[in-house]
Design a protein around this motif. Structure first.
Motif, short mmCIF file in Angstrom:
data_model
loop_
_atom_site.label_atom_id
_atom_site.label_comp_id
_atom_site.label_asym_id
_atom_site.label_seq_id
_atom_site.Cartn_x
_atom_site.Cartn_y
_atom_site.Cartn_z
N ALA A 274 -31.16 11.64 25.81
CA ALA A 274 -32.03 12.18 24.90
C ALA A 274 -31.75 13.60 24.48
O ALA A 274 -31.76 13.85 23.36
CB ALA A 274 -33.45 11.82 25.35
N LEU A 275 -31.74 14.49 25.24
CA LEU A 275 -31.57 16.00 25.03
C LEU A 275 -30.18 16.07 24.22
O LEU A 275 -30.32 16.82 23.15
CB LEU A 275 -31.54 16.79 26.31
CG LEU A 275 -31.50 18.25 26.22
CD1 LEU A 275 -32.71 18.81 25.59
CD2 LEU A 275 -31.28 18.95 27.52
N LEU A 276 -29.21 15.45 24.81
CA LEU A 276 -27.75 15.53 24.01
C LEU A 276 -27.79 15.24 22.64
O LEU A 276 -27.41 15.95 21.72
CB LEU A 276 -26.95 14.74 24.76
CG LEU A 276 -25.37 14.73 24.42
CD1 LEU A 276 -24.40 14.29 25.46
CD2 LEU A 276 -25.07 13.72 23.20
N LEU A 277 -28.63 13.96 22.47
CA LEU A 277 -28.78 13.55 20.96
C LEU A 277 -29.66 14.55 20.25
O LEU A 277 -29.03 14.66 18.93
CB LEU A 277 -29.44 12.10 20.97
CG LEU A 277 -28.36 11.04 21.69
CD1 LEU A 277 -29.32 9.61 21.69
CD2 LEU A 277 -27.13 10.83 20.75
N SER A 278 -30.66 14.89 20.82
CA SER A 278 -31.40 15.65 19.92
C SER A 278 -30.79 17.35 19.41
O SER A 278 -30.79 17.52 18.37
CB SER A 278 -32.68 16.40 20.86
OG SER A 278 -33.60 17.14 20.23
#
Length: 282
Positions: free
Chosen positions: A152-156
């Protein structure tokens, strides 16, 4: 009855480790080596002992000893690769890759293999490859806490926050106390979705668990600012500043809100051109 019964030493050491009696466990495994110095499981378990003691070099030394005897030792391959990745040693990164690739050839791959390949790819700034590995990890284990959050952090951070939301929702379904996940989700709901109610609930959820969490309180103050409730925002930031007087960003934002209150309600131009916009802190 049998002083050379190796499996008893291994099992006793395992129990002592679970009881956090690492010095005793170490002594048990070292005693076992006196009877069998060619047993990879004993060396691996000694590596775990030193890992628990945060003695990383010694832990890696014993994992390597286990692998010298048995190059296919699954736990030694995995945990040594994890240790290399977490210590961030660029000289050993190829070793970590090689060991994880051995595990990839197994019929049944542990989800942590994929996760650690993802973390290695992140270390090398290869976000495309990291995403692929994290996706594989969460396909195997849907409640994989670290993989869900890092994906999720990577995508954000890749400018794809809407794609991060389903993974954060899954993370919080299985781990409702995940503070960083709630912080990230609240940030996305403020900046990308413009759903202030859901963002507020994220921060309130953190504060119900940790009333002293300054980051969550500050971000709740930002929600008040976004709603145009400057009096509530000022009171909120004053509370946050009292809790963490050393945090400059809280003091700075408090001054911005106070200045806005003195100026009165913003004009249309003020709303359009706002050089002092407050952002939630991750």
């Amino acid at each position: 009855m049998r002083s050379d019964y190796i499996q008893a030493y291994i099992n006793r050491g395992d129990i002592l480790l679970r009881l956090n009696r690492t010095q005793e466990a170490q002594a048990v495994y070292e005693k076992a080596l006196q009877f069998d110095d060619n047993n990879p499981d004993i060396y691996y378990n000694l590596g775990v002992v030193f890992l628990e003691q945060r003695k990383m070099d010694q832990a890696l030394f014993y994992f390597n000893k286990a692998l010298k005897i048995n190059p296919e030792h699954e736990q030694a391959l995995l945990n040594s690769a994890i240790l290399i990745q977490e210590t961030g040693s660029p000289n050993l990164r190829k070793t970590a890759y090689d060991r994880l690739n051995i595990l990839l050839r197994r019929k049944r791959v542990n989800e942590r293999v994929y996760f650690n390949l993802g973390m290695l790819a992140m270390d090398e700034k290869n976000t495309t490859l990291a995403e692929q590995w994290f996706q594989k990890a969460v396909q195997i284990r849907e409640d994989f806490r670290s993989a869900l959050f890092n994906l999720a952090l990577l995508l954000s951070e890749a400018g794809r926050p809407m794609e991060a939301i389903p993974f954060l929702n899954r993370l919080l379904k299985h781990h409702p106390d995940h503070i960083k996940g709630l912080i990230l989700l609240g940030d996305i709901y403020i900046n990308s979705v413009r759903d202030l109610d859901t963002a507020q609930e994220c921060y309130m959820s953190i504060l119900r668990q940790e009333p002293g969490n300054v980051q969550a309180l500050h971000n709740l103050c930002v929600v008040h600012v976004e709603r145009g409730h400057l009096k509530e925002a000022e009171e909120c930031l004053e509370k946050a500043s009292a809790m963490a007087p050393q945090e400059k960003y809280v003091r700075d934002h408090l001054e911005i809100v106070r200045a806005r209150r003195k100026l009165g309600p913003p004009t249309v131009t003020d709303r359009t051109v706002n050089n002092n916009k407050l952002h939630p802190i991750r």
